[in-house]
Scaffold this motif. Structure first.
Motif, PDB file in Angstrom:
ATOM      1  N   GLU A 166     -10.143   4.992  -2.948  1.00  0.00           N
ATOM      2  CA  GLU A 166     -10.267   5.436  -1.556  1.00  0.00           C
ATOM      3  C   GLU A 166     -11.678   5.943  -1.283  1.00  0.00           C
ATOM      4  OE1 GLU A 166      -7.687   7.865   1.745  1.00  0.00           O
ATOM      5  OE2 GLU A 166      -7.246   8.154  -0.365  1.00  0.00           O
TER       6      GLU A 166
ATOM      7  N   ALA B  24       0.815  -1.220   0.000  1.00  0.00           N
ATOM      8  CA  ALA B  24       0.000   0.000   0.000  1.00  0.00           C
ATOM      9  C   ALA B  24       0.849   1.272   0.000  1.00  0.00           C
ATOM     10  CB  ALA B  24      -0.925   0.002   1.221  1.00  0.00           C
ATOM     11  N   GLU B  25       2.153   1.132   0.136  1.00  0.00           N
ATOM     12  CA  GLU B  25       3.036   2.295   0.289  1.00  0.00           C
ATOM     13  C   GLU B  25       3.447   2.859  -1.068  1.00  0.00           C
ATOM     14  OE1 GLU B  25       4.479   5.309   1.323  1.00  0.00           O
ATOM     15  OE2 GLU B  25       4.184   4.137   3.153  1.00  0.00           O
ATOM     16  N   ARG B  26       3.052   4.091  -1.332  1.00  0.00           N
ATOM     17  CA  ARG B  26       3.379   4.724  -2.613  1.00  0.00           C
ATOM     18  C   ARG B  26       4.729   5.442  -2.586  1.00  0.00           C
ATOM     19  NH1 ARG B  26      -0.467   4.339  -6.434  1.00  0.00           N
ATOM     20  NH2 ARG B  26      -2.502   3.605  -5.736  1.00  0.00           N
TER      21      ARG B  26
ATOM     22  N   PHE C 211      -9.015  -3.856  -2.125  1.00  0.00           N
ATOM     23  CA  PHE C 211      -8.270  -2.882  -2.914  1.00  0.00           C
ATOM     24  C   PHE C 211      -9.253  -2.169  -3.825  1.00  0.00           C
ATOM     25  CE2 PHE C 211      -5.116  -2.206  -6.542  1.00  0.00           C
ATOM     26  CZ  PHE C 211      -4.348  -1.258  -5.882  1.00  0.00           C
TER      27      PHE C 211
ATOM     28  N   LEU D  89       0.685  -0.546  -7.877  1.00  0.00           N
ATOM     29  CA  LEU D  89       0.236   0.800  -7.527  1.00  0.00           C
ATOM     30  C   LEU D  89       0.160   1.706  -8.755  1.00  0.00           C
ATOM     31  CD1 LEU D  89       2.232   1.185  -4.208  1.00  0.00           C
ATOM     32  CD2 LEU D  89      -0.245   0.878  -4.452  1.00  0.00           C
TER      33      LEU D  89
ATOM     34  N   SER E 131      -6.585  -2.112   2.065  1.00  0.00           N
ATOM     35  CA  SER E 131      -6.965  -2.097   3.477  1.00  0.00           C
ATOM     36  C   SER E 131      -7.238  -3.532   3.916  1.00  0.00           C
ATOM     37  CB  SER E 131      -8.191  -1.218   3.707  1.00  0.00           C
ATOM     38  OG  SER E 131      -9.292  -1.699   2.973  1.00  0.00           O
TER      39      SER E 131
ATOM     40  N   VAL F  92      -6.456   2.109  -2.881  1.00  0.00           N
ATOM     41  CA  VAL F  92      -5.775   1.845  -1.605  1.00  0.00           C
ATOM     42  C   VAL F  92      -6.058   0.409  -1.167  1.00  0.00           C
ATOM     43  CG1 VAL F  92      -5.805   4.255  -0.831  1.00  0.00           C
ATOM     44  CG2 VAL F  92      -7.727   2.760  -0.292  1.00  0.00           C
TER      45      VAL F  92
END
Length: 117
Positions: A88, A16-18, A85, A58, A67, A65
């Motif tokens: 958002e 999830a980290e952009r 996914f 991504l 979760s 996003v």
């Protein structure tokens, strides 16, 4: 790290980290150097390949996003975490689950399954 912490880090701090620098730092903390990641599309091995895989996912889904889709379940060295996914604030487009094998506090293998519905 516990299996629960590793499962959340795999999802939220890596996939999830952009921010590429934060993601690479998490990869170093979470996985063995020759980590094996398998999903329905391919299998990749190693930190660099895992980083590239996360970046591709991504890049292909701007505004989406990840979760958690429920709690982490653990049996000895095996962790399971359902995830979702999508855009958002909206209903998820994809649901899946990660299953990981942990040895000496690091993930050695991750298997990602896509789930119906």
């Amino acid at each position: 790290m516990t299996v629960e912490e590793l499962m959340h880090a795999n999802l939220l701090e890596v996939f999830a980290e952009r921010d590429p620098e934060r993601r690479r730092a998490a990869i170093e903390r979470v996985y063995v150097p020759d980590v094996r990641f398998a999903d329905p599309d391919e299998t990749v091995v190693g930190h660099q390949a895992l980083d590239e895989k996360a970046q591709r996912l991504l890049d292909e889904s701007p505004g989406f996003v990840f979760s958690p889709g429920g709690p982490v379940h653990v049996v000895q060295d095996l962790g399971y975490l359902a995830w979702q996914f999508g855009p958002e604030g909206e209903e998820p487009v994809v649901r899946g689950a990660d299953i990981a094998i942990v040895e000496k506090g690091l993930i050695t293998d991750v298997y990602t399954m896509l789930l119906p519905g």
